[in-house]
Design a protein around this motif. Structure first.
Motif, mmCIF file in Angstrom:
data_model
loop_
_atom_site.group_PDB
_atom_site.id
_atom_site.type_symbol
_atom_site.label_atom_id
_atom_site.label_comp_id
_atom_site.label_asym_id
_atom_site.label_seq_id
_atom_site.Cartn_x
_atom_site.Cartn_y
_atom_site.Cartn_z
ATOM 1 N N TRP A 75 0.843 -1.186 0.000
ATOM 2 C CA TRP A 75 0.000 0.000 0.000
ATOM 3 C C TRP A 75 0.878 1.235 0.000
ATOM 4 O O TRP A 75 2.028 1.210 0.428
ATOM 5 N N SER A 76 0.314 2.312 -0.535
ATOM 6 C CA SER A 76 1.032 3.585 -0.551
ATOM 7 C C SER A 76 0.028 4.711 -0.381
ATOM 8 O O SER A 76 -1.171 4.533 -0.607
ATOM 9 N N ARG A 77 0.529 5.848 0.031
ATOM 10 C CA ARG A 77 -0.324 7.028 0.208
ATOM 11 C C ARG A 77 -0.695 7.585 -1.157
ATOM 12 O O ARG A 77 0.090 7.541 -2.090
ATOM 13 N N LEU B 8 11.213 -7.640 -2.053
ATOM 14 C CA LEU B 8 11.424 -7.318 -0.639
ATOM 15 C C LEU B 8 12.481 -8.228 -0.018
ATOM 16 O O LEU B 8 13.232 -7.810 0.843
ATOM 17 N N HIS B 9 12.481 -9.495 -0.440
ATOM 18 C CA HIS B 9 13.427 -10.478 0.089
ATOM 19 C C HIS B 9 14.212 -11.063 -1.073
ATOM 20 O O HIS B 9 13.671 -11.282 -2.149
ATOM 21 N N GLU C 208 1.791 -7.126 5.155
ATOM 22 C CA GLU C 208 1.602 -5.835 4.497
ATOM 23 C C GLU C 208 2.906 -5.054 4.510
ATOM 24 O O GLU C 208 3.706 -5.176 5.425
ATOM 25 N N SER C 209 3.078 -4.223 3.472
ATOM 26 C CA SER C 209 4.280 -3.398 3.376
ATOM 27 C C SER C 209 3.928 -2.057 2.752
ATOM 28 O O SER C 209 3.286 -2.013 1.695
ATOM 29 N N GLU C 210 4.332 -0.976 3.420
ATOM 30 C CA GLU C 210 4.117 0.351 2.836
ATOM 31 C C GLU C 210 5.183 0.603 1.783
ATOM 32 O O GLU C 210 6.361 0.319 1.981
#
Length: 199
Positions: free
Chosen positions: A96-98, A138-139, A174-176
């Motif tokens: 998710w992002s703003r 991410l990994h 979840e990850s921003e």
């Protein structure tokens, strides 16, 4: 279901703007014109143009559906349907992002489901090619190529619950991400690989 009515509302505002522009251009307005009035008029016309753009995009996607079952995640675009099977995934997560400048409003977030496959991806699949993204994972054990499925905020809990129900063992959480993380599909590369033949 909300995109089409919102775009129609924006088009209506734009139509009012066109009407006012005609009234001003013909000199039939009451009172004097001022810079604030012209700025408001331009703003209404821009909203109308945005409404037309959103209407076209929403109308084109009106038959698009996402289905989740024990087999995998099904994506349908109105003409074709394909599946991303759970058994072919190394992990599934939520990014998710703003959206915009607001840091507090929940509805000002953009969500996407990230599906990391264990094997190769058909970058030009008739249904899934628009979901393919090539980014740093991410990994290190996850692949660069993955499917990114953006979805509306109100669907977040339902979609996350469905994924966790079927494949809790590969849920990555979840990850921003940075603003604008959804990105765009590789249209140019797709056209080159398919010689412009887009289904």
């Amino acid at each position: 279901m909300t995109g089409l009515p919102c775009s129609v509302l924006l088009i209506a505002l734009g139509a009012v703007g066109v009407f006012v522009a005609v009234v001003v251009a013909t000199g039939n307005q009451k009172g004097e014109s001022n810079p604030a009035g012209y700025a408001g008029l331009v703003f209404m016309l821009l909203l109308g143009a945005l409404g037309v753009f959103l209407f076209i995009a929403n109308w084109a996607n009106r038959r698009a559906r996402i289905l989740v079952d024990a087999t995998g995640l099904w994506v349908e675009n109105g003409k074709h349907r394909n599946i991303i099977p759970w058994q072919g995934l190394a992990g599934v997560g939520l990014y998710w992002s703003r959206f915009g400048r607001s840091q507090k409003v929940q509805s000002q977030k953009v969500y996407s489901l990230e599906l990391f496959p264990t094997g190769p991806i058909d970058r030009d699949d008739p249904v899934l090619w628009t979901l393919v993204r090539d980014e740093e994972p991410l990994h290190p054990e996850l692949p660069r190529l993955r499917y990114r499925l953006p979805f509306p905020t109100p669907c977040r809990q339902e979609l996350v619950s469905a994924v966790q129900r079927y494949v809790p063992h590969i849920w990555l959480g979840e990850s921003e991400r940075a603003e604008g993380h959804v990105g765009r599909p590789d249209v140019k590369g797709h056209r080159q690989r398919t010689q412009g033949r887009t289904p």
